[in-house]
Design a protein around this motif. Structure first.
Motif, mmCIF file in Angstrom:
data_model
loop_
_atom_site.group_PDB
_atom_site.id
_atom_site.type_symbol
_atom_site.label_atom_id
_atom_site.label_comp_id
_atom_site.label_asym_id
_atom_site.label_seq_id
_atom_site.Cartn_x
_atom_site.Cartn_y
_atom_site.Cartn_z
ATOM 1 N N GLN A 4 0.500 -1.268 0.161
ATOM 2 C CA GLN A 4 0.547 0.066 -0.095
ATOM 3 C C GLN A 4 0.477 0.766 0.530
ATOM 4 O O GLN A 4 0.797 1.885 -0.482
ATOM 5 C CB GLN A 4 -0.811 -0.123 1.186
ATOM 6 N N HIS A 56 1.663 -9.054 4.470
ATOM 7 C CA HIS A 56 0.028 -8.297 4.802
ATOM 8 C C HIS A 56 -0.316 -8.091 3.626
ATOM 9 O O HIS A 56 -0.470 -7.985 2.948
ATOM 10 C CB HIS A 56 0.660 -6.893 4.971
ATOM 11 N N GLU A 116 -4.296 -9.551 9.976
ATOM 12 C CA GLU A 116 -5.267 -9.930 9.651
ATOM 13 C C GLU A 116 -5.731 -10.617 8.864
ATOM 14 O O GLU A 116 -6.760 -10.894 8.123
ATOM 15 C CB GLU A 116 -6.263 -8.690 8.980
ATOM 16 N N THR A 169 -6.982 -0.660 1.000
ATOM 17 C CA THR A 169 -7.307 -1.912 0.352
ATOM 18 C C THR A 169 -8.258 -1.515 -0.633
ATOM 19 O O THR A 169 -8.037 -2.657 -1.297
ATOM 20 C CB THR A 169 -7.580 -2.745 1.805
ATOM 21 N N LYS A 221 -9.061 7.799 0.464
ATOM 22 C CA LYS A 221 -9.201 7.473 1.858
ATOM 23 C C LYS A 221 -8.128 7.594 2.375
ATOM 24 O O LYS A 221 -7.298 6.318 2.484
ATOM 25 C CB LYS A 221 -10.104 6.349 2.304
ATOM 26 N N TYR A 262 -5.183 8.072 5.762
ATOM 27 C CA TYR A 262 -5.369 8.350 7.363
ATOM 28 C C TYR A 262 -3.916 8.271 7.402
ATOM 29 O O TYR A 262 -3.654 8.331 8.618
ATOM 30 C CB TYR A 262 -4.806 6.395 7.415
HETATM 31 C C1 BGP Z 1 -7.177 -2.839 7.593
HETATM 32 C C2 BGP Z 1 -5.618 -3.616 7.193
HETATM 33 C C3 BGP Z 1 -5.216 -2.437 5.976
HETATM 34 C C4 BGP Z 1 -5.739 -1.164 6.121
HETATM 35 C C5 BGP Z 1 -6.907 -0.618 6.878
HETATM 36 C C6 BGP Z 1 -7.144 0.065 6.800
HETATM 37 O O1 BGP Z 1 -7.946 -3.958 7.128
HETATM 38 O O2 BGP Z 1 -4.875 -4.696 7.819
HETATM 39 O O3 BGP Z 1 -4.087 -2.596 5.078
HETATM 40 O O4 BGP Z 1 -5.805 -0.681 4.714
HETATM 41 O O5 BGP Z 1 -7.402 -1.791 6.884
HETATM 42 O O6 BGP Z 1 -8.492 0.051 5.949
HETATM 43 P P1 BGP Z 1 -8.590 0.546 4.403
HETATM 44 O O7 BGP Z 1 -7.905 0.747 3.592
HETATM 45 O O8 BGP Z 1 -10.296 -1.057 3.945
HETATM 46 O O9 BGP Z 1 -9.544 1.660 4.870
#
Ligand code: BGP
Length: 465
Positions: free
Chosen positions: A19, A116, A161, A421, A427, A429
């Motif tokens: 990612q 991952h 996960e 993902t 989106k 963070y």
């Molecule tokens: C978790 C994963 C990450 C990630 C995060 C946020 O499930 O381990 O890899 O990206 O969630 O999720 P998303 O990218 O779907 O917002």
């Protein structure tokens, strides 16, 4: 009164290779399942991401500026073993050596995820986790990592996960179910079983090769609430808790299948087959700590078995499984712009429950708020909403510490903006903003968000600010 955070608390943040790195086919890297998947319409592919492969020095310097004690990143399997098995790519080894050394230069402890979501594409073609040989493939990959990086890495995480991979793998672009498969549940839990055995063997190998190192799993753990105090809703919540959470930790810690999950699989003719030595291997792998990702809790009600429910929307919004549990929107919780519930107090509840079940030290390997951020003309990102979210969760960790839980560290998602993902670049963070859009790569320059300055203060005051 509140107990303080431990003096050596590992403040940091997380990313994952596929990612954040980009350079998806550069310097000898083989493609992973993420590079060959069809991305959801309107979202970016994973070729460039945040371009950390070329900018790791700048990124790690920014993490050092925030005062990070640890950086959780993952090692891309197909960057160091392009075909998944066989030849090693020296450039891949060199890249992670550089990243590790750059972290250590600043006193940042690398916290490495071994897997991952990025199975080498060449192994997908050989049946991925569905092939029993995957246990040996993973173990070989682990050995290569331990040999090359084990002298400098103290903390290892096995599989990110795994529970979400099993529950909603196709949404994340992983977990391959062969075409024409007639018992998808059984196939899914067989793959899950191979991962569990691989994880147990990797933990044992780590202890054998690197006696000073510590290793643990990294599932996504969210306590499941019953929608009401109706006994049938409580049973449904127990079902989902077992399927979503405890299966993975019972396996990692005790090496046995959770009985509720086993009964559910039996009922559906989906029990995994044990290969020779599996039961023993599962018993012989022990984690030193539990890493876990927490975004929010889940709430469920009873399902009478007549509804049509598909189990997965995404990691945090499962709809249920007929006759077992049914997803329920918790009316007491607000949601993010992307529809994920926000539940800081549930974080404490989750930690309480985990600690009393397993009594192992814990590190938060993900937690965070995905939002649409905007870069102002003068290069600022005013992400007060993210600060609020993180502050409330950090407060709950301190309450959990006061409850008696042993907490080793906190690594929110994500250190820097990266590709989601399944929801692309919009989106975000990160504490660090990356100047690119979904499809326009722009400058890829880095900017400090307001949360960057805030987190720096949190770390320098050891969570008191
Ligand atoms: C978790 C994963 C990450 C990630 C995060 C946020 O499930 O381990 O890899 O990206 O969630 O999720 P998303 O990218 O779907 O917002």
């Amino acid at each position: 009164s509140l107990k303080p955070f431990p003096k050596d608390f590992l403040w940091g943040a997380s990313t994952s290779a596929y990612q954040v790195e980009g350079a998806s086919l550069e310097d000898g890297k083989g493609p992973s399942c993420q590079d060959v998947k069809v991305v959801p319409e309107g979202t970016s592919d994973l070729k460039v991401c945040a371009d950390q492969y070329h900018r790791y020095k700048e990124d790690i310097a920014l993490m050092a500026e925030m005062g990070f004690k640890t950086y959780r990143f993952s090692i891309s399997w197909s960057r160091i073993i392009p075909e998944g098995t066989g030849a090693i790519n020296p450039k891949g080894i060199e890249y992670y050596n550089n990243v590790i050394d750059e972290c250590l230069k600043y006193g940042i402890e690398p916290l490495v995820t071994m897997f991952h979501f990025d199975m080498p594409a060449a192994l997908d073609e050989r049946g991925s986790w569905g092939n029993r040989d995957s246990i040996d493939w993973f173990l070989n990959f682990a050995k290569v990592m331990f040999e090359n990086f084990g002298d400098r890495i103290k903390y290892w995480l096995t599989i990110n996960e795994q529970n979400m991979l099993t529950l909603v793998g196709p949404v994340i672009g992983t977990l391959m179910i062969p075409e024409g498969c007639t018992n998808v549940l059984k196939e899914t839990y067989q793959q899950n079983h191979h991962m569990l055995v691989a994880q147990a063997k990797a933990m044992a190998l780590c202890h054998e090769m690197l006696p000073g190192a510590k290793i643990g799993p990294a599932p996504n753990i969210s306590l499941v609430y019953p929608a009401s105090c109706k006994p049938e809703d409580v049973l449904a919540a127990q079902n989902y808790n077992a399927i979503r959470n405890w299966l993975y930790l019972d396996m990692a810690v005790y090496g046995v299948y959770n009985n509720l999950v086993w009964a559910y699989l039996e009922e559906n003719d989906a029990c995994p087959e044990f290969g020779e030595g599996d039961a023993e291997a599962l018993k012989n792998g022990h984690p030193d700590f539990i890493g876990f990702n927490y975004y929010n809790t889940a709430t469920v009600e009873a399902s009478d078995g007549t509804e049509k429910l598909d189990s997965g929307a995404d990691q945090q919004t499962a709809r249920g499984e007929a006759g077992v549990y049914r997803g329920y929107k918790n009316p007491n919780l607000p949601t993010t712009e992307f529809g994920w519930e926000i539940d800081p107090m549930g974080f404490r509840a989750t930690i309480r429950e985990m600690y009393s079940r397993y009594r192992l030290p814990m590190i938060v390997t993900e937690n965070g708020l995905g939002a649409y951020d905007t870069l102002t003309e003068d290069g600022k990102v005013h992400d007060q909403y993210r600060i609020e979210y993180l502050r409330k969760h950090i407060e709950q960790i301190q309450l959990a510490i006061t409850d008696g839980a042993e907490m080793m560290g906190y690594c929110p998602w994500s250190a820097i903006d990266l590709i989601s993902t399944h929801e692309g670049m919009v989106k975000r963070y990160g504490f660090i903003y990356v100047d690119r859009d979904e499809f326009d790569l722009k400058t890829l320059d880095r900017y400090r968000k307001d949360s960057f300055y805030w987190y720096k203060k949190v770390i320098s005051s050891n969570g008191e600010d």
